[in-house]
Every structure is written in structure tokens, then in C-alpha cells.
Design a protein around this motif. Structure first.
Motif, PDB file in Angstrom:
ATOM      1  N   GLY A   1       0.751  -1.407   0.141  1.00  0.00           N
ATOM      2  CA  GLY A   1       0.044  -0.114  -0.029  1.00  0.00           C
ATOM      3  C   GLY A   1       0.753   1.162  -0.058  1.00  0.00           C
ATOM      4  O   GLY A   1       2.148   0.914  -0.105  1.00  0.00           O
ATOM      5  N   ASN A   2       0.090   2.418  -0.096  1.00  0.00           N
ATOM      6  CA  ASN A   2       0.797   3.747  -0.213  1.00  0.00           C
ATOM      7  C   ASN A   2       1.334   4.482   1.095  1.00  0.00           C
ATOM      8  O   ASN A   2       1.968   5.278   0.976  1.00  0.00           O
ATOM      9  N   GLY A   3       0.308   4.185   2.079  1.00  0.00           N
ATOM     10  CA  GLY A   3       0.543   4.692   3.626  1.00  0.00           C
ATOM     11  C   GLY A   3       0.011   6.292   3.527  1.00  0.00           C
ATOM     12  O   GLY A   3      -0.475   6.822   2.443  1.00  0.00           O
ATOM     13  N   TYR A   4      -0.012   7.309   4.708  1.00  0.00           N
ATOM     14  CA  TYR A   4      -0.495   8.231   4.653  1.00  0.00           C
ATOM     15  C   TYR A   4       0.436   9.421   4.235  1.00  0.00           C
ATOM     16  O   TYR A   4       1.815   9.142   4.350  1.00  0.00           O
ATOM     17  N   PRO A   5       0.443  10.417   3.288  1.00  0.00           N
ATOM     18  CA  PRO A   5       1.141  11.566   2.742  1.00  0.00           C
ATOM     19  C   PRO A   5       1.179  12.278   4.300  1.00  0.00           C
ATOM     20  O   PRO A   5       0.644  12.806   4.888  1.00  0.00           O
ATOM     21  N   MET A   6       2.906  12.519   4.584  1.00  0.00           N
ATOM     22  CA  MET A   6       3.117  13.329   5.496  1.00  0.00           C
ATOM     23  C   MET A   6       3.112  14.672   5.690  1.00  0.00           C
ATOM     24  O   MET A   6       3.299  15.457   6.520  1.00  0.00           O
ATOM     25  N   GLU A   7       3.399  15.302   4.407  1.00  0.00           N
ATOM     26  CA  GLU A   7       3.857  16.754   4.171  1.00  0.00           C
ATOM     27  C   GLU A   7       2.831  17.578   4.763  1.00  0.00           C
ATOM     28  O   GLU A   7       3.152  18.674   5.707  1.00  0.00           O
ATOM     29  N   GLU A   8       1.555  17.402   4.802  1.00  0.00           N
ATOM     30  CA  GLU A   8       0.767  18.658   5.350  1.00  0.00           C
ATOM     31  C   GLU A   8       0.674  18.133   6.760  1.00  0.00           C
ATOM     32  O   GLU A   8       0.225  19.246   7.371  1.00  0.00           O
ATOM     33  N   GLY A   9       0.990  17.203   7.294  1.00  0.00           N
ATOM     34  CA  GLY A   9       0.651  17.031   8.694  1.00  0.00           C
ATOM     35  C   GLY A   9       2.131  17.299   9.655  1.00  0.00           C
ATOM     36  O   GLY A   9       1.995  17.183  10.957  1.00  0.00           O
ATOM     37  N   LYS A  10       3.228  17.616   8.761  1.00  0.00           N
ATOM     38  CA  LYS A  10       4.354  18.160   9.655  1.00  0.00           C
ATOM     39  C   LYS A  10       3.988  19.369  10.348  1.00  0.00           C
ATOM     40  O   LYS A  10       4.730  19.287  11.576  1.00  0.00           O
ATOM     41  N   ASP A  11       3.509  20.381  10.046  1.00  0.00           N
ATOM     42  CA  ASP A  11       3.613  21.540  10.825  1.00  0.00           C
ATOM     43  C   ASP A  11       1.813  22.023  11.087  1.00  0.00           C
ATOM     44  O   ASP A  11       1.597  22.807  11.895  1.00  0.00           O
ATOM     45  N   GLY A  12       0.960  21.217  10.350  1.00  0.00           N
ATOM     46  CA  GLY A  12      -0.552  21.822  10.661  1.00  0.00           C
ATOM     47  C   GLY A  12      -1.140  21.174  11.643  1.00  0.00           C
ATOM     48  O   GLY A  12      -0.408  20.428  12.458  1.00  0.00           O
ATOM     49  N   ARG A  13      -2.147  21.390  11.888  1.00  0.00           N
ATOM     50  CA  ARG A  13      -3.207  21.146  13.142  1.00  0.00           C
ATOM     51  C   ARG A  13      -3.791  19.865  12.567  1.00  0.00           C
ATOM     52  O   ARG A  13      -4.726  19.886  11.555  1.00  0.00           O
ATOM     53  N   VAL A  14      -3.403  18.647  12.972  1.00  0.00           N
ATOM     54  CA  VAL A  14      -3.867  17.402  12.617  1.00  0.00           C
ATOM     55  C   VAL A  14      -5.101  16.864  13.362  1.00  0.00           C
ATOM     56  O   VAL A  14      -5.005  16.842  14.806  1.00  0.00           O
ATOM     57  N   LEU A  15      -6.044  16.413  12.522  1.00  0.00           N
ATOM     58  CA  LEU A  15      -7.163  15.540  13.555  1.00  0.00           C
ATOM     59  C   LEU A  15      -6.866  14.043  12.938  1.00  0.00           C
ATOM     60  O   LEU A  15      -7.210  14.014  11.756  1.00  0.00           O
ATOM     61  N   LEU A  16      -6.652  13.257  13.803  1.00  0.00           N
ATOM     62  CA  LEU A  16      -6.745  11.812  13.589  1.00  0.00           C
ATOM     63  C   LEU A  16      -8.143  11.317  14.082  1.00  0.00           C
ATOM     64  O   LEU A  16      -8.842  11.275  15.089  1.00  0.00           O
ATOM     65  N   ILE A  17      -8.945  10.648  13.079  1.00  0.00           N
ATOM     66  CA  ILE A  17     -10.263   9.873  13.434  1.00  0.00           C
ATOM     67  C   ILE A  17     -10.227   8.455  13.087  1.00  0.00           C
ATOM     68  O   ILE A  17     -10.084   8.080  12.097  1.00  0.00           O
ATOM     69  N   GLY A  18     -10.295   7.701  14.100  1.00  0.00           N
ATOM     70  CA  GLY A  18     -10.338   6.327  13.700  1.00  0.00           C
ATOM     71  C   GLY A  18     -11.461   5.687  14.557  1.00  0.00           C
ATOM     72  O   GLY A  18     -11.875   6.154  15.567  1.00  0.00           O
ATOM     73  N   GLY A  19     -11.944   4.553  13.832  1.00  0.00           N
ATOM     74  CA  GLY A  19     -12.947   3.848  14.294  1.00  0.00           C
ATOM     75  C   GLY A  19     -12.793   2.417  14.462  1.00  0.00           C
ATOM     76  O   GLY A  19     -12.263   1.519  13.618  1.00  0.00           O
ATOM     77  N   GLY A  20     -13.127   1.534  15.574  1.00  0.00           N
ATOM     78  CA  GLY A  20     -12.804   0.373  15.638  1.00  0.00           C
ATOM     79  C   GLY A  20     -11.424  -0.275  15.417  1.00  0.00           C
ATOM     80  O   GLY A  20     -10.509   0.339  16.012  1.00  0.00           O
ATOM     81  N   ILE A  21     -11.126  -1.163  14.654  1.00  0.00           N
ATOM     82  CA  ILE A  21     -10.046  -1.675  14.161  1.00  0.00           C
ATOM     83  C   ILE A  21      -9.370  -0.815  13.226  1.00  0.00           C
ATOM     84  O   ILE A  21      -8.233  -1.125  12.866  1.00  0.00           O
ATOM     85  N   GLY A  22      -9.918   0.095  12.812  1.00  0.00           N
ATOM     86  CA  GLY A  22      -9.369   1.364  12.004  1.00  0.00           C
ATOM     87  C   GLY A  22      -8.516   2.321  13.049  1.00  0.00           C
ATOM     88  O   GLY A  22      -7.879   3.116  12.367  1.00  0.00           O
ATOM     89  N   ILE A  23      -8.337   1.910  14.394  1.00  0.00           N
ATOM     90  CA  ILE A  23      -7.571   2.869  14.961  1.00  0.00           C
ATOM     91  C   ILE A  23      -6.272   2.596  15.010  1.00  0.00           C
ATOM     92  O   ILE A  23      -5.406   3.575  15.101  1.00  0.00           O
ATOM     93  N   PRO A  24      -5.848   1.315  15.186  1.00  0.00           N
ATOM     94  CA  PRO A  24      -4.359   1.051  14.979  1.00  0.00           C
ATOM     95  C   PRO A  24      -3.369   1.752  14.157  1.00  0.00           C
ATOM     96  O   PRO A  24      -2.481   2.164  14.478  1.00  0.00           O
ATOM     97  N   PRO A  25      -3.916   1.668  12.628  1.00  0.00           N
ATOM     98  CA  PRO A  25      -2.968   2.202  11.856  1.00  0.00           C
ATOM     99  C   PRO A  25      -2.579   3.780  11.964  1.00  0.00           C
ATOM    100  O   PRO A  25      -1.704   4.225  11.290  1.00  0.00           O
TER     101      PRO A  25
END
Length: 268
Positions: A100-124
């Protein structure tokens, strides 16, 4: 580093039940393929049972490159993952990784990040949170959805993010969905620059709609039933908003084009 996926035998370093009631397990495996892994990618686990030819795809939860190890947290969903759950330290397991491709990190380096996970979607999302913290980003908020107060990984997220939770039964946090939790705590486009999310499809539809309403850039990791994991079988396609170069129709292969997509790319 480029695409360094390979099929190898990995050694199980440890395995434990995080939530026996819901069948949530954590497995650490040792392999030098960890050097090439990124947050949001996944591993195909091949079982010893010859009647189970197809691998079990499981998202990467943590990456320990210093010790050449990766962690996966998964839910027992059938006999295949049930067989995986009985592996113990020292056992060997055949894997294909990282995929797979993974999450793009550029925008998250300095920006205000919101992580939203549900159930077994939380671990990644955990390795993503840790990597953002390593890059010096202290502006993380995590909204995590569970079935009940029997949570998992919560304390690990709290090390790097302000965490809010929702539960289906109201036994902890906000009763309802992650979107209910977001609204209860006044999280809007005014205080978020980018969303990273993973979870069941109904939740992702809600996250996509929320991001569109608030004008927030959003990346979704889709949970689909994957057979081959390498894009050959087309068993995990999802509708896309643009024509795919491979299939010449409005489809994307979750295993190779994803599992992470810009929310604007997919029609879910």
C-alpha cells in the motif's frame, strides 16, 4: 526508499490480547522489511493451513526500525485471524510487506492534525501519530470510536495527542459516532488543517462529508476485503471520481492505489 516489498519469513517477537472480550490482539514480528515501512501501509500474513491460500491483510500499527520489528493490532474475524492469534514468540510466519501507499506526511508536519479512527481502524493511526510527533508536530487531536468502555491503544495515543472518544453504548466519552464526538467538542475547520482517518465505511462517509462541509483536506484509509494484496485480482476496487489509468473506468484498487486516498478521489 522506493517500493521494497518482499515475501519473507518473519519471527514473532510477542503476542498478547489487548481486549479479549472483543478479540483484539497485538502481534510484534521481526523483519528487516520494517526499514521500508511507512504509516498507513499493511502486511499480508500467510497462514500455515494449506486450505487457506489467501493471505490476511492487516494494517501496520507501529514500526520499530531500530529493532527491525513491526506491530499489528487486529480483531479475530474468522478462522484465519483465529489461527494468527495462537502464534507465540519464536514462531515463524510468512508475510508479504510492506504493502500500500501509506499516509502522505507533508501537510501533517506543521499543520493542525485531526486523527479520526473507528474500531479496528484505530491501530494504523498510532504510528502516524508517533511519526508526526517525531517530526516535531505537537498539534494533534485524536477522536477515536469504540464499541464500549473496553478501549485499546488509548493511553498510547494520549502520549502525543489530545484524545476524545465516542462509544456506541455511551459507557465512556460521547455516546454515538465519532462525528457526534467532534461536534460535541467544537472541532471545526477553524482549528483543523488536515484529517487522517481509518475505520468502517459508514464512519468514513461521515468523515468525508464533515471534511467537505468544513473545507478541510482529508485522507481516508479504506477497509476493504483484499484477496491478493498486489492489485492483480481486482477484488478490492472502490469507486473513484476520476477514470483509473489501469482499469479505464472509475475504479481504484484499494490494495495498490490505496489504502489511503485523498477523500476527493473516492466516491464512497
Amino acid at each position: 526508499m522506493g517500493n521494497q516489498k518482499a515475501m519473507v519469513w518473519a519471527r514473532v517477537r510477542s503476542q498478547e490480547a489487548l481486549n479479549e472480550k472483543e478479540g483484539i490482539y497485538s502481534i510484534w514480528i521481526e523483519t528487516e522489511l520494517s526499514d521500508y515501512a511507512r504509516p498507513g501501509q499493511f502486511i499480508d500474513f500467510y497462514l500455515a493451513d494449506p486450505s487457506r491460500i489467501l493471505p490476511r491483510p492487516i494494517s501496520i500499527c507501529e514500526i520499530d526500525k531500530g529493532n527491525h520489528a513491526m506491530r499489528c493490532v487486529y480483531r479475530i474475524a474468522g478462522e484465519g485471524t483465529g489461527q494468527l492469534s495462537v502464534l507465540k514468540a519464536g514462531d515463524a510466519v510468512r508475510i508479504l510487506a510492506p504493502l500500500g501507499n501509506g499516509y502522505p506526511m507533508e501537510e501533517g508536519k506543521d499543520g493542525r492534525v485531526l486523527l479520526i479512527g473507528g474500531g479496528i481502524g484505530i491501530p494504523p493511526l498510532l504510528e502516524l501519530s508517533k511519526e508526526l510527533a517525531r517530526q516535531g508536530n505537537p498539534k494533534q487531536t485524536a477522536v477515536l470510536g469504540y464499541r464500549s468502555k473496553d478501549t485499546f491503544l488509548l493511553e498510547e495515543f494520549e502520549k502525543n495527542a489530545s484524545v476524545y472518544i465516542s462509544t456506541d453504548d455511551g459507557s465512556a466519552g460521547t455516546q454515538g459516532t465519532v462525528i457526534d464526538c467532534i461536534k460535541e467538542h467544537g472541532i471545526t475547520g477553524k482549528n483543523v488543517d488536515v484529517i487522517y482517518s481509518c475505520g468502517p465505511m459508514p464512519m468514513l462517509r461521515g468523515v468525508k462529508a464533515f471534511a467537505e462541509e468544513e473545507g478541510i483536506r482529508c485522507y481516508l484509509s479504506l477497509e476493504e476485503r483484499m484477496a491478493c494484496g498486489v492489485g492483480a485480482c481486482l477484488g478490492c476496487v472502490t469507486r473513484s471520481t476520476e477514470i483509473d489509468d489501469h482499469s479505464k473506468v472509475k475504479n481504484k484498487r484499494v490494495c495498490t492505489d490505496g489504502p489511503v486516498f485523498d477523500a476527493r478521489e473516492v466516491d464512497i
